[in-house]
Enzyme design. Structure first.
Site, PDB file in Angstrom:
ATOM      1  N   HIS A 144       0.847  -1.191   0.000  1.00  8.51           N
ATOM      2  CA  HIS A 144       0.000   0.000   0.000  1.00  8.51           C
ATOM      3  C   HIS A 144       0.883   1.242   0.000  1.00  8.51           C
ATOM      4  CE1 HIS A 144      -3.217  -2.616   0.225  1.00  8.51           C
ATOM      5  NE2 HIS A 144      -3.759  -2.323   1.385  1.00  8.51           N
ATOM      6  N   LYS A 579     -13.030   5.066   7.482  1.00  3.09           N
ATOM      7  CA  LYS A 579     -13.334   6.148   6.535  1.00  3.09           C
ATOM      8  C   LYS A 579     -14.839   6.270   6.309  1.00  3.09           C
ATOM      9  CE  LYS A 579     -12.256   5.522   2.186  1.00  3.09           C
ATOM     10  NZ  LYS A 579     -13.500   5.657   1.398  1.00  3.09           N
TER      11      LYS A 579
END
Length: 917
Positions: A144, A579
């Site tokens: 990532h 999120k």
């Protein structure tokens, strides 16, 4: 960290700071040095309360030119890099001192401490054997894009660390000690002249190589931790043995194609080969090393008859060995047998993905065969009175074989469920199984999957859509890998956004189809691919137990699980859930879903392992790994788990072998402590309260991100536009087009808020949720939860750390960039109010007068850093203003320079914050 320890750290940082100053003066002259010093002093005076300096500093920052921006950014970034290095060195010293001070008792939070604790509490051999049997952790490396540091910079810093480490030696000759400052200065000069920003995005294969760069540290450290456990058991529980590895490693790098079109079947095939080559190369080196060491002659120590017989049998079976073994002294049986092992490993290394092991003379069928061959040497040494040699030299390699096999790391494959659904629709339409599969109801889809399972499809791939062609090629690569390299090379097959049983049945259908590849193989039916659903959003987590129930009710899938010993792994995503709903709601959604899924699994007779997709930052589920284990739900943890090690966390944890060792040791301690904890907490009185907190915090969070003006405000007050351009990862920064939060990946979302010093993803909503309990006089309930429930305490403590890293005066400067937008002032007020409410609630819960007042060294570290990160923030704000004011009339060179300069400040701030996203 004691006061004296902090003084030691401060002294080293000051020494490094002076050397940096010398380099600045040498490289950029007196003018550059004076500019850096004046800004540094102004920031210090400003933080000390001298507000008169504010306008003067603003004037300097607004007038800096390109060269001055680069000088300032480099100066403060390098200082922060070296401060990080000094902190890591001090951490190692503190750990060493703790061990010394504790001796002969074990230091706290170590493997030896937990095993001794078992002994002191009177646990039986049987109980401890059960604990160590259950303990198994797989750490999964991901690519990532949160590692903003170039490998070139990492190498220079590692060289610097080794230089500084060398001066700690008490017997270092004086003339060598006198040379070190000059050598350090030379490294700093190289740092000053090295570009901090990559010239282009890394390819996926470059990311694979980056992951393999940690191979040597893992090869050294992981077996050492295994030996620590072995020794502790030998001292306190001699009858207890750990027969399976405590730690193993997996990787997503080269296999994670979810949202990354550059992870092609060819890339995945190359990754499998590189991982295998890395493992075999290291085994070959280990074999050579042991061959040089075991020069024991049969004249002086009789080798076990089994060794001599095995050498003779090998020569008879593989005549090519005869000439090779003639080069080895005939009375050195250990070396002869190691020469056989080396030859067999070399033969194994020649295997290609389309070969057959049986066609390569001497090639090992599996790492288990190598383990068996080496065990002969260990056992022979033990029986001839050489146990100390067996344990010190042979056992570590045996551990490495068990841990790393011939694959180094299991390679996971990940893809979004919607991609597989479209592939299946394409196959059904082309093969005439169904005209309109996209409109099938879920039960109809399951029935069609079951009825067509094992069906053939046309060999001509061009008749299918491009995603289907790539998927079929992927499963071809996986099947060939399983046949030649073994299933150990393949890790989990993770299906993102799993919502229905058909999402996993589709993958099973494709895996079953792959049995036809290259005409099939009689062993194919024995290769079971672990299918892992991934639940990420708040809604998916809420429905996860129902989804699992439906999946386990499917007869085809249930039979498939039986063939895998009724073992099921489920992945839960921390980044997207946070999120989606904010920190508190996301954490509770994850915790609650684990408990509910564990109940379903227990009722169905399934052994459930959770795969925790934690990010490195607090806003993506990060934080201390050991504490995260201790805060897991008691009813869902059975000792086995998978954890992601993401982005910059890899370098933080594995660049320094001492820190890597401590990381694994602490994680092992936490796992064993959690397994053995038979205490139970009655959550019934708190269930309603935590749900109310989660709901209220989510409402507050969604009011912020769903505000009509938020998308525009967000892009004005954070450097998200430049972060999306950063060449730090191969994967695109967005899932899909659009400026809504849902379209943005979690990494740039957290990254951007970290840059502007307002870590919203890790605390926003907690204040609103807690305030209602304060206003209604029910705060004692929250206090009880914090005092008695490790899960809730971990949430609050992590949020406290995020608040401590938040700098609202600095953020107010960023906020001004969006103040004049529609809704801008309202959004600023929402953030400021939530910060105050959250700060008040956390101080009240922790009984503190200020954040982190019980962790003094961390508070001081953050406070010192603020003085050097602040100038970088101010430079970044100025560059964001210039970017916003830029027009089409400006030259491409000017615009390119603005991008580069802003990216430099992003790199600098992330260094100072010790984190990105």
């Amino acid at each position: 960290m004691s006061h004296s320890s902090f003084e030691t750290l401060s002294k080293e940082v000051d020494q490094l700071g002076r050397l940096i100053g010398d380099v600045i003066r040498e490289m950029d002259g007196d003018e550059g040095f004076e500019l850096v010093e004046s800004v540094r002093k102004m920031i210090r005076e400003l933080r000390g309360g001298n507000r008169d300096r504010e306008k003067e500093l603003d004037s300097i920052i607004s007038d800096v030119d390109k060269a001055q921006i680069i000088t300032l950014t480099r100066a403060f970034t390098i200082f922060l890099e070296l401060s990080n290095l000094a902190e890591d060195r001090q951490r190692v010293r503190v750990l060493h001192d703790r061990r010394m001070n504790a001796y002969p008792e074990p230091a706290k939070e170590t493997i030896r401490a937990i095993i001794k604790g078992f002994h002191d509490r009177g646990y039986t051999d049987q109980q401890v054997q059960q604990f160590v049997n259950q303990a198994r952790v797989e750490l999964v490396l991901t690519a990532h894009p949160t590692e903003a540091k170039r490998r070139s910079i990492r190498r220079l810093l590692n060289d610097l660390r080794k230089l500084l480490d060398s001066q700690d030696s008490h017997d270092l000759l004086p003339y060598k000690r006198e040379r070190i400052p000059g050598e350090v200065k030379a490294q700093i000069r190289k740092l000053w002249q090295t570009d901090f920003i990559r010239s282009r995005r890394p390819t996926v294969l470059q990311e694979v190589q980056r992951g393999l760069a940690y191979k040597d540290v893992l090869w050294e450290v992981v077996p050492r931790v295994a030996n620590d456990l072995r020794q502790a058991l030998a001292d306190y529980y001699p009858a207890v043995k750990k027969t399976n590895p405590l730690f193993i490693y997996g990787s997503w790098i080269g296999g994670d194609r979810d949202g990354n079109p550059f992870v092609t079947p060819d890339v995945t095939a190359q990754t499998f080969e590189w991982l295998r080559e890395a493992a075999l190369e290291t085994h070959l080196n280990q074999c050579k090393k042991l061959g040089r060491s075991l020069c024991i002659s049969d004249k002086h120590s009789e080798a076990g008859r089994m060794i001599l017989d095995s050498v003779a049998s090998a020569k008879k079976r593989w005549p090519d060995l005869e000439s090779l073994l003639q080069r080895v002294p005939p009375r050195e049986s250990y070396r002869q047998w190691l020469r056989v092992i080396h030859w067999r490993l070399s033969q194994t290394a020649t295997l290609g993905m389309t070969d057959r092991v049986s066609n390569i003379p001497g090639a090992y069928m599996s790492a288990a065969e190598l383990h068996s061959d080496l065990t002969l040497i260990r056992n022979s040494l033990r029986t001839t009175g050489n146990s100390i040699i067996a344990e010190k030299e042979v056992q570590p390699w045996l551990d490495q074989i068990r841990i790393f096999g011939f694959h180094m790391m299991h390679l996971d494959i990940r893809q979004d469920s919607s991609v597989y659904a479209e592939v299946m629709n394409d196959i059904w339409k082309v093969t005439g199984k169904h005209d309109d599969p996209a409109n099938l109801a879920e039960m109809q889809r399951q029935e069609l999957l079951q009825s067509t399972l094992g069906s053939e499809i046309p060999a001509e791939r061009s008749i299918f859509e491009e995603p289907t062609q790539r998927t079929l090629e992927l499963f071809t690569v996986m099947r060939r890998t399983a046949r030649v390299y073994g299933m150990a090379a393949l890790g989990a097959h993770v299906v993102s956004m799993t919502r229905t049983p058909s999402d996993l049945l589709t993958v099973l259908w494709l895996w079953k189809w792959s049995e036809s590849v290259d005409g099939g193989d009689e062993q194919d039916s024995l290769s079971q691919l672990p299918l892992v659903p991934l639940f990420e959003t708040i809604e998916d987590l809420r429905n996860a137990d129902a989804t699992l129930t439906s999946l386990l009710s499917d007869s085809v899938y249930r039979e498939y699980l039986k063939q895998q010993g009724d073992n099921q792994t489920i992945m839960i995503g921390y980044s997207d859930s946070t999120k989606d709903g904010g920190y508190l709601a996301g954490q509770w959604g994850l915790y609650n879903s684990q408990s509910r899924m564990a109940k379903v699994a227990k009722e169905s007779g399934i052994n459930l392992t959770f795969f925790h997709g934690r990010g490195g930052s607090l806003g993506r589920g990060g934080g201390p790994a050991a504490k995260s284990v201790l805060s897991l739900p008691e009813d869902s943890f059975n000792g086995t788990l998978r954890l992601t090690e993401q982005g910059e966390i890899l370098s933080d944890r594995y660049d320094n072998p001492h820190i890597a060792s401590r990381h694994l040791e602490q994680l092992a301690w936490a796992v064993l402590a959690k397994i053995s904890d038979d205490s139970t907490i009655n959550l019934s009185p708190w269930q309603e309260t935590i749900q109310q907190l989660a709901d209220r915090s989510r409402v507050a969070y969604r009011q912020l991100v769903d505000h009509p003006g938020f998308p525009d405000f967000y892009r004005h007050v954070t450097p998200i536009n430049q972060i999306e351009k950063l060449p730090i990862g191969s994967r695109p920064s967005k899932r899909r087009k659009g400026d809504k939060v849902e379209n943005l990946r979690a990494i740039p979302w957290v990254f951007s808020w970290t840059q502007c010093r307002c870590l919203i993803p890790a605390w926003f909503g907690i204040g609103s949720a807690c305030k209602q309990f304060v206003d209604t006089g029910e705060f004692e309930t929250l206090q009880g939860m914090y005092d008695e429930w490790t899960f809730f305490k971990a949430i609050i403590d992590n949020a406290a750390l995020a608040l401590a890293k938040t700098n609202m005066p600095v953020f107010s400067r960023y906020a001004q960039l969006g103040a004049d937008l529609e809704g801008g002032s309202e959004l600023i007020e929402m953030i400021n109010t939530e910060y105050e409410n959250t700060l008040n609630a956390i101080l009240k819960l922790t009984g503190s007068e200020q954040l982190l007042d019980k962790v003094g060294w961390l508070y001081r570290s953050i406070d010192v850093r603020n003085g050097y990160v602040g100038p970088l923030n101010l430079l970044q704000i100025e560059l964001m203003k210039r970017c916003a004011a830029a027009s089409e009339d400006d030259s491409p060179e000017y615009l390119s320079d603005l991008d580069y300069q802003t990216q430099l400040t992003i790199k600098g701030v992330s260094t100072g914050m010790r984190g990105t996203g």
